[in-house]
Design an enzyme around this catalytic site. Structure first.
Site, PDB file in Angstrom:
ATOM      1  N   GLU A  61       9.583  -1.846  30.901  1.00  0.00           N
ATOM      2  CA  GLU A  61      10.067  -0.470  30.996  1.00  0.00           C
ATOM      3  C   GLU A  61      11.582  -0.414  31.140  1.00  0.00           C
ATOM      4  OE1 GLU A  61       5.796  -0.314  31.636  1.00  0.00           O
ATOM      5  OE2 GLU A  61       7.385  -1.583  32.486  1.00  0.00           O
ATOM      6  N   HIS A 130      -1.924   3.512  39.020  1.00  0.00           N
ATOM      7  CA  HIS A 130      -1.899   4.303  37.793  1.00  0.00           C
ATOM      8  C   HIS A 130      -2.133   5.786  38.051  1.00  0.00           C
ATOM      9  CE1 HIS A 130      -2.962   0.227  36.517  1.00  0.00           C
ATOM     10  NE2 HIS A 130      -2.562   0.541  35.303  1.00  0.00           N
TER      11      HIS A 130
END
Length: 326
Positions: A61, A130
């Site tokens: 990321e 998540h």
């Protein structure tokens, strides 16, 4: 004219239109190409636009968000997708220390027209890594614009004005909305500056955004049966907050309830209530209340996950206590 579609398809249409309208626009992120996106939002786009404009990235990321910032500085209009908000923390340095600050640090000489999309929120039994709602954290950072589309119209209409913005825009898509179906009005005008009144009411202002909007509207329906008129405000834009719409509603109803899936401590709900107290304290007939997510890592078992999230029954109970007393 309107047609039936899904939140996912509305997002896909918005990206397709942007790619067709402007050659500078491209999409990059993990699995956005051959796999079609982790939530199937970009399904079929690699075949249509090719690998130059639909770019699969390594599992980093910080790396690909940094590349997107560089592309934006170089004149491109990147759409960067991060699989889930929890993973965006790996790119926080690039977002906070670079993307959000360069206009200020360069005296206006540089801008970073980056759009970053990511899934947020819980309710899918994906456990703590998540499932969190961290958009309130990003709404704390000057230099970023934070959007939370909760409707098909906003999912379809927010992307293009975000791409036209010269500063970084982060779009938080609640993962439980991707399968949401409904009627999408053709050509609906959407802005990325203001909140929107989704339901008129005179007894209570219910302020929320994103994945909890549906719960707020359902609670308003139940409360209407009890004679309580709830005005539902969809914030849509979390930074900058639309104080004008919020205060106009609170001054009309004289009661405020904020629903926020994020944790209570240091929450976006806390900021909204602080602003209401600062700007409309003498208009209130009762102290503002909030319904937030439980202060725990999001549990995996369904019954515990549901208990940790704002639910319609919790919203109804809070509204009843505001309007009728404990």
């Amino acid at each position: 004219m309107s047609r039936r579609t899904t939140y996912r398809e509305a997002l896909r249409e918005a990206m397709r239109e942007a790619l067709q309208r402007d050659a500078r626009v491209f999409l990059m992120g993990e699995d956005v190409g051959r796999y079609g996106g982790s939530y199937a939002v970009s399904k079929g786009m690699l075949a249509e636009f090719g690998p130059e404009r639909i770019r699969d990235t390594p599992l980093s990321e910080l790396g690909f968000v940094g590349a997107g910032i560089g592309a934006a500085l170089g004149g491109m209009r990147p759409i960067v997708e991060i699989m889930t908000v929890n993973f965006s923390l790996l790119a926080l340095d690039a977002l906070m220390n670079t993307a959000a600050t360069l206009r200020h640090m360069s005296g206006g000489q540089f801008s970073v027209p980056l759009v970053l999309r990511m899934a947020t929120g819980a309710g899918r039994q994906l456990a703590a890594q998540h499932s969190h709602s961290l958009e309130g954290w990003y709404a704390h950072i000057p230099g970023l614009k934070i959007l939370a589309p909760a409707t098909l119209e906003d999912a379809r209409g927010m992307l293009w004005p975000a791409l036209l913005d010269l500063d970084p825009v982060l779009i938080f898509e609640h993962a439980q909305l991707y399968n949401q179906e409904g009627e999408l009005s053709e050509g609906a005008e959407v802005d990325i500056r203001s909140a929107k009144v989704r339901r008129e009411g005179s007894d209570l202002s219910l302020i929320t955004y994103g994945g909890t909007l549906g719960k707020a509207l359902a609670a308003a329906e139940q409360l209407a049966d009890e004679g309580i008129g709830v005005e539902v405000i969809d914030l849509r834009v979390l930074r900058p907050l639309d104080d004008v719409t919020i205060m106009a509603s609170v001054c009309k109803t004289r009661r405020a309830l904020v629903v926020d899936e994020g944790w209570r401590s240091g929450s976006l709900a806390a900021e909204i209530i602080a602003r209401i107290v600062e700007q409309a304290f003498f208009e209130l007939d009762a102290p503002p209340l909030r319904v937030c997510g439980a202060e725990v890592p999001t549990p995996h078992p369904r019954h515990l996950e549901e208990a940790a999230l704002p639910q319609v029954s919790m919203i109804v109970a809070a509204a009843q206590s505001l309007c009728r007393g404990p």
